[in-house]
Design an enzyme around this catalytic site. Structure first.
Site, PDB file in Angstrom:
ATOM      1  CE  LYS A   6      22.400 -18.455  54.811  1.00 30.64           C
ATOM      2  NZ  LYS A   6      20.902 -17.824  54.801  1.00 30.64           N
TER       3      LYS A   6
HETATM    4  C1  E4P Z   1      21.085 -14.678  52.585  1.00 33.06           C
HETATM    5  O1  E4P Z   1      21.406 -16.011  52.691  1.00 33.06           O
HETATM    6  C2  E4P Z   1      20.105 -14.266  53.657  1.00 33.06           C
HETATM    7  O2  E4P Z   1      19.137 -15.115  53.533  1.00 33.06           O
HETATM    8  C3  E4P Z   1      19.640 -12.811  52.948  1.00 33.06           C
HETATM    9  O3  E4P Z   1      20.100 -12.474  51.824  1.00 33.06           O
HETATM   10  C4  E4P Z   1      19.794 -11.515  54.061  1.00 33.06           C
HETATM   11  O4  E4P Z   1      18.941 -10.645  53.411  1.00 33.06           O
HETATM   12  P1  E4P Z   1      18.409  -9.301  54.129  1.00 33.06           P
HETATM   13  O5  E4P Z   1      19.433  -8.502  54.530  1.00 33.06           O
HETATM   14  O6  E4P Z   1      17.605  -8.609  53.191  1.00 33.06           O
HETATM   15  O7  E4P Z   1      17.759  -9.847  55.344  1.00 33.06           O
END
Ligand code: E4P
Length: 218
Positions: A83
């Protein structure tokens, strides 16, 4: 549409995988911090639990650093998706890692043009954060519709839309209607998907009426 679970908690992942609800997993540094565990150990455990893609986020900010970290993470298992953030360096790292056969999830996407750039960089997944846009009184799901339209305009873009920052079942339903490829869903929201008060009420009524028949299926 595929369901990824958005957590680094191995117990949640195992339980939801047993229920057949896990096509993959996404983690991020905040989710890893919550576990208090070693990042590499967590990833090895998660990759052993699911055959689906497991997103592991780099922390370097420069392309070379992201590539070095990405290559290290990718060695953990074949199903690691590295990522990277949606920055110029992230896009550069995305192109390099993709060309070398590693899955890449480009994260922290908040606009349609950012998603277009990730598509052009060959990303395996683009992660638009719908909940964080909603928090700013911007309809995050409109971004998903725009990205779907853009990607569908160009056969050369193979990137899958991975709807992230999901906060409720309505996000999931709308993502499916729009033809998003994946939703990454927090465990509590994933469990919520099955619930409907009329299901519970209907089941109670059926069981009450069944008792009146005095029968037993066995
Ligand atoms: C995506 O890969 C992220 O881990 C996640 O969806 C972020 O979500 P949040 O805005 O609830 O932290």
């Amino acid at each position: 549409m595929k369901f990824f679970v958005d957590t680094a908690d191995i117990n949640d992942i195992r339980e939801l995988a047993d229920a057949g609800l896990v096509d993959g997993v996404t983690t991020n540094p905040s989710l890893v911090a919550k576990t208090g565990r070693d990042f590499m150990d967590i990833l090895a455990d998660i990759c052993a639990t699911t055959d689906g893609p497991v997103s592991a986020e780099v922390t370097a900010l420069d392309a070379d650093g992201m590539i070095a970290q990405g290559e290290k993470l990718a060695k953990i298992a074949d199903n690691i998706a590295v990522k990277v953030p949606l920055t110029i360096d992230g896009l550069k790292a995305c192109r390099y890692l993709t060309d070398n056969g590693t899955m890449v999830n480009v994260t922290l996407c908040f606009s349609a043009v950012q998603a277009l750039l990730a598509g052009k960089a060959g990303a395996t997944y683009i992660s638009p954060f719908v909940g964080r846009l909603d928090d700013l009184a911007v309809d995050g799901m409109e971004l998903i519709a725009d990205i779907r339209d853009i990607y569908d305009n160009y056969d050369s873009i193979k990137t899958e839309i991975l709807v992230a920052s999901i906060r409720n079942p309505t996000h999931v339903a709308r993502a499916a209607v729009m033809g998003a490829d994946v939703c990454t869903i927090p465990p509590a929201t994933l469990r919520q998907l099955v619930k409907h008060p009329l299901t519970d009420k209907g089941l109670d009524a059926f069981l009450e009426d069944w008792k009146k028949t005095g029968q037993d299926i066995g």
